[in-house]
Design an enzyme around this catalytic site. Structure first.
Site, PDB file in Angstrom:
ATOM      1  CG  HIS A  11      -0.312   0.101   2.536  1.00 45.25           C
ATOM      2  ND1 HIS A  11      -0.025  -1.013   3.286  1.00 45.25           N
ATOM      3  CD2 HIS A  11       0.130   1.159   3.260  1.00 45.25           C
ATOM      4  CE1 HIS A  11       0.556  -0.634   4.425  1.00 45.25           C
ATOM      5  NE2 HIS A  11       0.670   0.683   4.434  1.00 45.25           N
ATOM      6  CG  HIS A  84       3.937   4.805   5.066  1.00 47.72           C
ATOM      7  ND1 HIS A  84       3.014   5.469   5.843  1.00 47.72           N
ATOM      8  CD2 HIS A  84       3.398   3.575   4.857  1.00 47.72           C
ATOM      9  CE1 HIS A  84       1.979   4.677   6.089  1.00 47.72           C
ATOM     10  NE2 HIS A  84       2.183   3.515   5.497  1.00 47.72           N
ATOM     11  CD  GLU A 133       3.508  -0.028   7.101  1.00 47.49           C
ATOM     12  OE1 GLU A 133       2.965   0.770   6.307  1.00 47.49           O
ATOM     13  OE2 GLU A 133       2.879  -0.597   8.018  1.00 47.49           O
TER      14      GLU A 133
HETATM   15 CO    CO Z   1       1.180   1.740   6.167  1.00 45.61          CO
END
Ligand code: CO
Length: 142
Positions: A11, A84, A133
């Protein structure tokens, strides 16, 4: 030398001043599909909502409380913005050891993230300016 190849992009994290403001863009203007209604994640200091596109997910995150790790980001970027990107791995602990072994700063210990799986973040100064991440998923090995 790469001990563990990175998996899929899971994502893109978008910080927003409010989830509603984010939904106006990613749901209403872009036609994304809300796959998880807004929910509070006190442990991470965010309120989150997932909007899916055919090949990727947008994770909208709104500051939750004054101590929110994204409060400063919103202070500097009032309209919000990309915060991110998240990539999958099969083994979070192996990935952490791998990055640390190559001199990349891992921010904290692996912890349960917004998706209910173990995650950690890599220091943007070691990653070309982007907060990355890393998420463990059963499908993380590709
Ligand atoms: Co995230």
């Amino acid at each position: 030398m790469s001990a563990q190849a990175i998996g899929r992009l899971n994502h893109v994290g978008i910080a927003v001043p409010s989830i509603e403001a984010g939904l106006k863009v990613y749901r209403d203007l872009l036609g994304g599909r809300v796959t998880r209604e807004p929910f509070d994640l006190p442990a991470q200091g965010v309120r989150a909502c997932f909007v899916d596109t055919p090949n990727c997910q947008v994770e909208l995150i709104e500051p939750l409380g004054a101590e929110s790790p994204i409060a400063k980001f919103i202070e500097k970027n009032a309209a919000g913005g990309q915060h991110h990107v998240c990539f999958e791995v099969a083994d979070i602990h192996a990935a952490k050891a791998d990055f640390e072994g190559r001199g990349v700063r891992v921010l904290g210990e692996p912890r349960i993230g917004a998706h209910g799986t173990l995650v950690f973040f890599l220091h943007p100064k070691d990653m070309g300016g982007t907060l990355i991440e890393i998420m463990e998923t059963p499908e993380g090995a590709h």
